[in-house]
Design a protein around this motif. Sequence first.
Motif, short mmCIF file in Angstrom:
data_model
loop_
_atom_site.label_atom_id
_atom_site.label_comp_id
_atom_site.label_asym_id
_atom_site.label_seq_id
_atom_site.Cartn_x
_atom_site.Cartn_y
_atom_site.Cartn_z
N LEU A 1 14.78 -1.88 -16.94
CA LEU A 1 15.15 -1.83 -18.35
C LEU A 1 15.90 -0.55 -18.67
O LEU A 1 15.68 0.48 -18.04
CB LEU A 1 13.90 -1.88 -19.22
N PRO A 2 16.75 -0.59 -19.70
CA PRO A 2 17.34 0.65 -20.19
C PRO A 2 16.23 1.61 -20.62
O PRO A 2 15.20 1.18 -21.15
CB PRO A 2 18.18 0.20 -21.39
N PRO A 3 16.40 2.91 -20.39
CA PRO A 3 15.34 3.88 -20.67
C PRO A 3 14.83 3.87 -22.11
O PRO A 3 13.67 4.20 -22.34
CB PRO A 3 15.99 5.23 -20.35
N ALA A 4 15.64 3.50 -23.07
CA ALA A 4 15.19 3.51 -24.47
C ALA A 4 13.97 2.62 -24.68
O ALA A 4 13.10 2.94 -25.49
CB ALA A 4 16.31 3.06 -25.39
N VAL B 1 9.66 7.70 -28.15
CA VAL B 1 10.52 8.41 -29.09
C VAL B 1 11.83 7.67 -29.33
O VAL B 1 12.32 7.61 -30.45
CB VAL B 1 10.80 9.84 -28.56
N ARG B 2 12.41 7.06 -28.29
CA ARG B 2 13.74 6.45 -28.41
C ARG B 2 13.74 4.94 -28.59
O ARG B 2 14.79 4.35 -28.78
CB ARG B 2 14.57 6.80 -27.18
N THR B 3 12.59 4.31 -28.51
CA THR B 3 12.58 2.85 -28.56
C THR B 3 13.15 2.31 -29.88
O THR B 3 12.83 2.82 -30.95
CB THR B 3 11.16 2.29 -28.34
N PRO B 4 13.99 1.28 -29.77
CA PRO B 4 14.47 0.63 -30.99
C PRO B 4 13.51 -0.48 -31.46
O PRO B 4 13.72 -1.07 -32.51
CB PRO B 4 15.81 0.03 -30.56
#
Length: 129
Positions: A101-104, A109-112
């Motif tokens: 998965l993309p790191p976000a 902290v960065r999850t959408p």
Amino acid sequence: MPRVCRLICLAPMLIGLAGCGEASTSQAVTGTVSYQGSPLTNGALAFYPAEGRPIQAAIQSDGAYEADLPPGEYRVTVIVGVDLPPGWKDGDPLPPPSVKLPPAYTSRVRTPLVANVSAAQAEPVDFTL
């Protein structure tokens, strides 16, 4: 033993039992997780409330999950599992995950990804990555 003494001795037990039947404020939340149009088949979700510890929910082989969550807003991360090969035993190196998965999606902290759980949650909360 006089009746008053018995009542005084039993009072702490009765007070302690009063809280045992409280109703849960958690709601059953269900949904699916998909990545690039296919169900994510191995992993877990971590639901982070504004305060307190995260609550995890396993992702089933069809991409479905279920969690009991108190009402509120949650930041959600995805933990990708690995498929263990036949004959794998404890201590063997883990194979890489089948999905990267993309790191976000793996960072609190960065999850959408956000889940808003209401007191009368009825609609599924699906995550499309």
